[in-house]
Design an enzyme around this catalytic site. Sequence first.
Site, PDB file in Angstrom:
ATOM      1  N   HIS A   5       0.226   0.439  -4.294  1.00 26.76           N
ATOM      2  CA  HIS A   5       1.667   0.499  -4.559  1.00 26.76           C
ATOM      3  C   HIS A   5       1.967   0.954  -5.984  1.00 26.76           C
ATOM      4  CE1 HIS A   5       5.476  -0.111  -2.746  1.00 26.76           C
ATOM      5  NE2 HIS A   5       5.805  -1.255  -3.322  1.00 26.76           N
TER       6      HIS A   5
ATOM      7  N   TYR B  44      -0.681  -6.619  -9.967  1.00 26.64           N
ATOM      8  CA  TYR B  44      -0.473  -5.373  -9.234  1.00 26.64           C
ATOM      9  C   TYR B  44      -1.299  -4.211  -9.782  1.00 26.64           C
ATOM     10  CZ  TYR B  44       3.566  -7.826  -7.284  1.00 26.64           C
ATOM     11  OH  TYR B  44       4.384  -8.733  -6.650  1.00 26.64           O
TER      12      TYR B  44
ATOM     13  N   ASN C 231      11.410   0.843  -0.790  1.00 25.21           N
ATOM     14  CA  ASN C 231      12.431   0.069  -1.499  1.00 25.21           C
ATOM     15  C   ASN C 231      12.721   0.600  -2.895  1.00 25.21           C
ATOM     16  OD1 ASN C 231      12.890  -1.751   0.609  1.00 25.21           O
ATOM     17  ND2 ASN C 231      11.208  -3.071  -0.033  1.00 25.21           N
TER      18      ASN C 231
END
Length: 204
Positions: free
Chosen positions: A38, A33, A130
Site C-alpha cells: 500500500h 506500514y 480511498n
Amino acid sequence: MLNFLRNIFCRKEEVSTEMKYLIVGLGNMHPDYNETRHNIGFEVIDMLAQDFNGKFKNESLGDLALIKHRGRQIYLLKPSTYMNRSGKSVRYWMQKLKIKAENLMVVVDDINLEYGKLRMRSKGADGGHNGLKDIQNMLATSKYPRLRFGIGNDFSKGRQVDYVLGKWSSEELDKLGSYIQKANEAILSFVSIGISHTMNKYNN
C-alpha cells in the site's frame, strides 16, 4: 512603461507556474506500514528524491522535497494525513505552491494491475481506492493525472486488506527496484514531454 513592466512580471509568474510540478506518493506514515504494498507511492518518490539528492523535510501535512530536472521545479510530497485523508495534504500544497491540476501527479497502488505494471492517466474514477477518492473529494474534480503501480491481486477471498497492507514477498523484492525505476522514468517523462506522449510510451 508601468503596464509594460506589469506584463513582464505577469509573464514570468505564468512561466514559473507552468514549470512547477507536484508529485504525490500515497501511503501511510506509521512505521508499521513501511515496505508494504500500500506504500508503493512513498517508495517511488523516495527513490526519485534519492536519485536527485533531494532531501525530505517535515512540513505541514506531509514530508516535502524539491528536485530540479530540465528547468522544472518538482516538489515531492508524502502526505502525513494517512491514506484515507490524502486529499487534505494534496489540496493544501497545491494551493500553497500554486500548482495547477494538470501539473499534479499522484502515485498510487493498484490491485487491478499485475505486479510492476504501470498505468498513467490524465483523469479518471477513483477505482475504489480511498486515497484517490479523498483527493477527488477535496479537489472537487477527478481531472488530475495519476500513475497507478500494479501490486497484483494474489490473495484469497476476504483477504484483500491483509494483502494490500502486507509486506512484499522475497520474489517481489527481487524486481521491485527495477519497477520503481521505471515508474520514476515515467514521472520524469511526464514533467518533460507531457502526459500524452508519456502515456503512449509507458502504458504499453
